[in-house]
Each structure stands twice: as C-alpha cells, then as structure tokens.
Design a protein around this motif. Structure first.
Motif, PDB file in Angstrom:
ATOM      1  N   GLU A   8       0.445   6.230  -7.955  1.00  0.00           N
ATOM      2  CA  GLU A   8       1.169   7.450  -7.567  1.00  0.00           C
ATOM      3  C   GLU A   8       1.693   7.335  -6.140  1.00  0.00           C
ATOM      4  O   GLU A   8       2.782   7.801  -5.830  1.00  0.00           O
ATOM      5  CB  GLU A   8       0.265   8.672  -7.699  1.00  0.00           C
ATOM      6  CG  GLU A   8      -0.038   9.067  -9.119  1.00  0.00           C
ATOM      7  CD  GLU A   8       1.194   9.558  -9.860  1.00  0.00           C
ATOM      8  OE1 GLU A   8       2.051  10.231  -9.253  1.00  0.00           O
ATOM      9  OE2 GLU A   8       1.306   9.247 -11.057  1.00  0.00           O
ATOM     10  N   ALA A   9       0.924   6.716  -5.260  1.00  0.00           N
ATOM     11  CA  ALA A   9       1.346   6.560  -3.872  1.00  0.00           C
ATOM     12  C   ALA A   9       2.603   5.699  -3.785  1.00  0.00           C
ATOM     13  O   ALA A   9       3.504   5.984  -2.993  1.00  0.00           O
ATOM     14  CB  ALA A   9       0.223   5.944  -3.050  1.00  0.00           C
ATOM     15  N   ARG A  10       2.654   4.666  -4.595  1.00  0.00           N
ATOM     16  CA  ARG A  10       3.835   3.795  -4.598  1.00  0.00           C
ATOM     17  C   ARG A  10       5.079   4.583  -5.016  1.00  0.00           C
ATOM     18  O   ARG A  10       6.153   4.409  -4.445  1.00  0.00           O
ATOM     19  CB  ARG A  10       3.605   2.620  -5.538  1.00  0.00           C
ATOM     20  CG  ARG A  10       4.735   1.604  -5.505  1.00  0.00           C
ATOM     21  CD  ARG A  10       4.482   0.477  -6.443  1.00  0.00           C
ATOM     22  NE  ARG A  10       4.466   1.004  -7.812  1.00  0.00           N
ATOM     23  CZ  ARG A  10       4.045   0.337  -8.851  1.00  0.00           C
ATOM     24  NH1 ARG A  10       3.568  -0.871  -8.715  1.00  0.00           N
ATOM     25  NH2 ARG A  10       4.078   0.874 -10.048  1.00  0.00           N
ATOM     26  N   ASN A  11       4.920   5.451  -5.982  1.00  0.00           N
ATOM     27  CA  ASN A  11       6.058   6.233  -6.473  1.00  0.00           C
ATOM     28  C   ASN A  11       6.444   7.379  -5.546  1.00  0.00           C
ATOM     29  O   ASN A  11       7.567   7.883  -5.633  1.00  0.00           O
ATOM     30  CB  ASN A  11       5.756   6.771  -7.873  1.00  0.00           C
ATOM     31  CG  ASN A  11       5.651   5.655  -8.889  1.00  0.00           C
ATOM     32  OD1 ASN A  11       6.268   4.604  -8.729  1.00  0.00           O
ATOM     33  ND2 ASN A  11       4.859   5.872  -9.916  1.00  0.00           N
ATOM     34  N   ASN A  12       5.525   7.818  -4.686  1.00  0.00           N
ATOM     35  CA  ASN A  12       5.786   8.969  -3.808  1.00  0.00           C
ATOM     36  C   ASN A  12       5.499   8.639  -2.341  1.00  0.00           C
ATOM     37  O   ASN A  12       5.053   9.498  -1.578  1.00  0.00           O
ATOM     38  CB  ASN A  12       4.906  10.153  -4.239  1.00  0.00           C
ATOM     39  CG  ASN A  12       5.173  10.554  -5.662  1.00  0.00           C
ATOM     40  OD1 ASN A  12       6.302  10.845  -6.033  1.00  0.00           O
ATOM     41  ND2 ASN A  12       4.136  10.543  -6.478  1.00  0.00           N
ATOM     42  N   PHE A  13       5.760   7.411  -1.946  1.00  0.00           N
ATOM     43  CA  PHE A  13       5.364   6.966  -0.619  1.00  0.00           C
ATOM     44  C   PHE A  13       6.001   7.793   0.504  1.00  0.00           C
ATOM     45  O   PHE A  13       5.325   8.176   1.460  1.00  0.00           O
ATOM     46  CB  PHE A  13       5.693   5.479  -0.439  1.00  0.00           C
ATOM     47  CG  PHE A  13       5.105   4.892   0.801  1.00  0.00           C
ATOM     48  CD1 PHE A  13       3.743   4.720   0.925  1.00  0.00           C
ATOM     49  CD2 PHE A  13       5.920   4.513   1.856  1.00  0.00           C
ATOM     50  CE1 PHE A  13       3.187   4.186   2.063  1.00  0.00           C
ATOM     51  CE2 PHE A  13       5.383   3.975   3.000  1.00  0.00           C
ATOM     52  CZ  PHE A  13       4.016   3.804   3.109  1.00  0.00           C
TER      53      PHE A  13
END
Length: 91
Positions: A8-13
């Motif tokens: 999720e962090a990668r998609n919403n960095f």
C-alpha cells in the motif's frame, strides 16, 4: 501513528510523505509485522543529535570491559566449558 503495508505504501507513497511532513509517523509492515518506520527529516536529525557517536560507544564499551578484554580485543575471561589444564588431573 499510521500503519500500512509496504504494498500500500508503494501505491500511495506521495500521500504518506505528505503525512510525514505534517508530523505523522508511518509504520510499514510486511505480513502484518512492522519492518520499517518513515519519519520526517527534522525528527531524524533530532534523533541523530541525541545519539552518541560510534566512537563514543566504543570508548564506553572499552571502559566497561577493560578487565575482560586485552589490548588486542581478545576476551581473556577463562571459559567455564574448557578444562583447566594448569592443574594435574592425577594429583
């Protein structure tokens, strides 16, 4: 503290970085286990200033273990697992 998976962090960095800039701490997880934390650069600098340097840590350890470690860094404490060969076992 915000907790999110690495996926999720990668998609919403970008959104997470904005949260961190506003003072939020972000915890990253893998399989629901914490693996990393994202903090603001200001908080990182504060942590670095309050931490002793590596050299200071080594000097403190050297003082703490002065009676156990020789000048070359070898442990001079007698092992409990090894027999004492200075004594005659047949005496």
């Amino acid at each position: 503290m915000c907790r999110t998976s690495i996926y999720e962090a990668r998609n919403n960095f970008s959104a997470l970085v904005k949260m961190v800039e506003e003072g939020e701490v972000v915890e990253l997880t893998r399989y629901d286990k914490p693996v990393a934390v994202i903090i603001s650069y200001a908080e990182y600098e504060d942590n670095q200033e309050s931490r002793p340097s590596l050299l200071e840590k080594l000097e403190a350890l050297k003082k703490e273990y002065a009676d156990v470690v020789d000048d070359r860094g070898f442990d001079v404490t007698p092992s409990r697992e090894c027999p004492d060969y200075s004594k005659d076992p047949w005496a």
